[in-house]
Design a protein around this motif. Structure first.
Motif, PDB file in Angstrom:
ATOM      1  N   VAL A 276      66.028  35.932  35.769  1.00  0.00           N
ATOM      2  CA  VAL A 276      65.259  35.202  36.782  1.00  0.00           C
ATOM      3  C   VAL A 276      63.849  35.793  36.898  1.00  0.00           C
ATOM      4  O   VAL A 276      62.882  35.066  37.139  1.00  0.00           O
ATOM      5  N   LEU A 277      63.722  37.110  36.719  1.00  0.00           N
ATOM      6  CA  LEU A 277      62.402  37.743  36.758  1.00  0.00           C
ATOM      7  C   LEU A 277      61.509  37.187  35.653  1.00  0.00           C
ATOM      8  O   LEU A 277      60.307  36.962  35.865  1.00  0.00           O
ATOM      9  N   PHE A 278      62.074  36.980  34.465  1.00  0.00           N
ATOM     10  CA  PHE A 278      61.316  36.386  33.370  1.00  0.00           C
ATOM     11  C   PHE A 278      60.847  34.982  33.735  1.00  0.00           C
ATOM     12  O   PHE A 278      59.666  34.646  33.584  1.00  0.00           O
ATOM     13  N   ILE A 279      61.762  34.156  34.230  1.00  0.00           N
ATOM     14  CA  ILE A 279      61.411  32.776  34.583  1.00  0.00           C
ATOM     15  C   ILE A 279      60.368  32.759  35.696  1.00  0.00           C
ATOM     16  O   ILE A 279      59.406  31.970  35.662  1.00  0.00           O
ATOM     17  N   LEU A 280      60.527  33.629  36.693  1.00  0.00           N
ATOM     18  CA  LEU A 280      59.585  33.668  37.811  1.00  0.00           C
ATOM     19  C   LEU A 280      58.173  34.022  37.329  1.00  0.00           C
ATOM     20  O   LEU A 280      57.192  33.333  37.664  1.00  0.00           O
ATOM     21  N   ALA A 281      58.060  35.082  36.526  1.00  0.00           N
ATOM     22  CA  ALA A 281      56.740  35.505  36.054  1.00  0.00           C
ATOM     23  C   ALA A 281      56.121  34.466  35.141  1.00  0.00           C
ATOM     24  O   ALA A 281      54.922  34.165  35.233  1.00  0.00           O
ATOM     25  N   TRP A 282      56.927  33.903  34.247  1.00  0.00           N
ATOM     26  CA  TRP A 282      56.388  32.907  33.320  1.00  0.00           C
ATOM     27  C   TRP A 282      55.979  31.631  34.052  1.00  0.00           C
ATOM     28  O   TRP A 282      54.904  31.059  33.783  1.00  0.00           O
ATOM     29  N   ALA A 283      56.797  31.165  34.980  1.00  0.00           N
ATOM     30  CA  ALA A 283      56.471  29.934  35.707  1.00  0.00           C
ATOM     31  C   ALA A 283      55.215  30.118  36.558  1.00  0.00           C
ATOM     32  O   ALA A 283      54.367  29.225  36.634  1.00  0.00           O
ATOM     33  N   MET A 284      55.085  31.278  37.223  1.00  0.00           N
ATOM     34  CA  MET A 284      53.882  31.539  38.009  1.00  0.00           C
ATOM     35  C   MET A 284      52.649  31.552  37.117  1.00  0.00           C
ATOM     36  O   MET A 284      51.606  30.975  37.457  1.00  0.00           O
TER      37      MET A 284
END
Length: 412
Positions: free
Chosen positions: A315-323
């Motif tokens: 989820v940390l990967f998705i959060l950083a990439w989406a932001m």
């Protein structure tokens, strides 16, 4: 008049600012959501039915979108020049209606060469009716371009959420030909909105004198090269991940439900970043937003490379990439004004589109070749992290350049 004294040519006047940006935001948010949904996001869903009916290979089908991306990039500069000189109201309207006509033509085709020809024409439509000219209109007419662009992208962030299930439902209920006709009917709406809600373009003469805009000079500047390098890296990573993130997460050993949930979180996280930026308004600069967004890209890729097969870590990967994705979309539109100025905005953004053509078209194939050669996706996140770091450094170079002395900043 004959015999009158020569006068100093006046620079082109900007389009008159509307009393409120609400009509502009409404027009662009709805029009771009429909345009991206019908002319781009829905494309992959037609692969299976067309391949099954006509026996086309997956490569033959996807060649259509590749042609569209190439044509769109090649014509981006002349389209941008057109918007600079004549405005984008009629271009958005006619481009949108041409897209509707091509979608209807796709519904009638059964020939692969004709399919490719239609998608080549779709590339011209995408260049005329989608992001570049739309943002040029916003930059030249909005009272507050940054908040307007943030508001527009807040809505367009739901494009896939709306059009992927809608198109799948239409195909299931009406068949692929009927679905294309429905999408064609929807694509008539952006053109009508453009003519109804956008103000007529102010007369724009060619700039003359010592301050005349030169695209050749602009693209040689460090600021342009830095932005172009950053956007090229972002394009490669974004398109490459878009094509491979699901099999990559599956390869980590995650359950299918977790894979799909992680991918689906990208949209909401992206929209949340844009909403936060909208709320901050002019309290932040595009330079600072771009530095943050570009720096989040390599961090996201490192998280993907190092994370175990655990949902919470990924989820940390998705959060950083989406932001990063959400912020850089706005920086591409508004950051160009702050760093390079308003003069020649359409031509400059067209040149930036050209810079991203090869990364966008080559990324899926390049990552597939790496996967094949390495026997898995192991090296891919590390490669993307390296590219992300180069992109962040390139943007930092651009952001360090002083603003154009003769150009007002965004929102001034």
């Amino acid at each position: 008049m004959e015999g009158s004294l020569p006068t100093t040519p006046k620079p082109a006047a900007p389009a008159p600012a509307p009393a409120s940006d609400r009509r502009l935001i409404l027009c662009m948010a709805i029009g771009q959501t429909i345009g991206w949904g019908t002319l781009f996001a829905s494309f992959p869903l037609f692969g299976a039915p067309l391949e099954a009916e006509f026996g086309w290979t997956r490569t033959e089908f996807n060649t259509g979108l590749t042609l569209a991306l190439l044509i769109s990039g090649l014509v981006a500069v002349p389209v941008g020049r057109w918007v600079d000189r004549r405005g984008g109201r009629w271009l958005l309207a006619l481009g949108g209606w041409a897209g509707a006509a091509l979608l209807a033509a796709l519904a009638a085709t059964s020939s692969l060469p004709v399919f490719w020809l239609i998608w080549a024409g779709m590339g011209l439509v995408q260049a005329c009716a989608l992001w570049g000219p739309a943002m040029a209109v916003v930059v030249t007419t909005a009272r507050d371009p940054v908040r307007s662009i943030a508001g527009i992208t807040f809505v367009t962030g739901f494009t896939n959420t709306i059009f992927v299930p809608l198109t799948a439902l239409l195909i299931a209920q009406l068949g692929w030909r009927g679905a294309l006709l429905c999408l064609a009917a929807l694509q008539l709406i952006p053109g009508m909105l453009a003519l109804r809600l956008l103000p007529p373009a102010a007369p724009r003469g060619r700039a003359t004198g010592q301050g005349a805009f030169s695209l050749a000079r602009a693209v040689r500047s460090r600021a342009f090269l830095g932005i172009a390098g950053s956007l090229a890296a972002h394009a490669f990573i974004g398109v490459g991940l878009g094509a491979h993130v699901i099999p990559l997460l599956r390869e980590k050993g995650l359950p299918e439900a977790s894979v799909l949930l992680l991918v689906s979180l990208h949209g909401p996280f992206q929209v949340a970043a844009r909403a936060a930026l909208y709320g901050l308004g002019q309290r932040v600069t595009m330079r600072s937003v771009g530095r943050l967004g570009a720096s989040l890209v390599p961090l996201a890729m490192l998280a993907l490379a190092l994370a175990p097969a655990d949902f919470a870590w990924l989820v940390l990967f998705i959060l950083a990439w989406a932001m990063a994705d959400g912020l850089m979309t706005i920086v591409r539109a508004a950051g160009v004004v702050e760093i390079l100025g308003r003069d020649g905005y359409g031509a400059i953004t067209g040149a930036l589109s050209v810079a991203t053509v090869l990364p966008r078209t080559l990324a899926p194939v390049a990552i597939a070749l790496i996967w094949q050669g390495a026997g898995g996706y192991g090296p891919v996140p590390w490669l993307l992290a390296g590219l992300g770091a180069l992109g962040a450094a390139a943007f930092a170079l651009a952001a360090a350049q002083p603003p154009p002395a003769s150009q007002p900043g965004v929102g001034t």
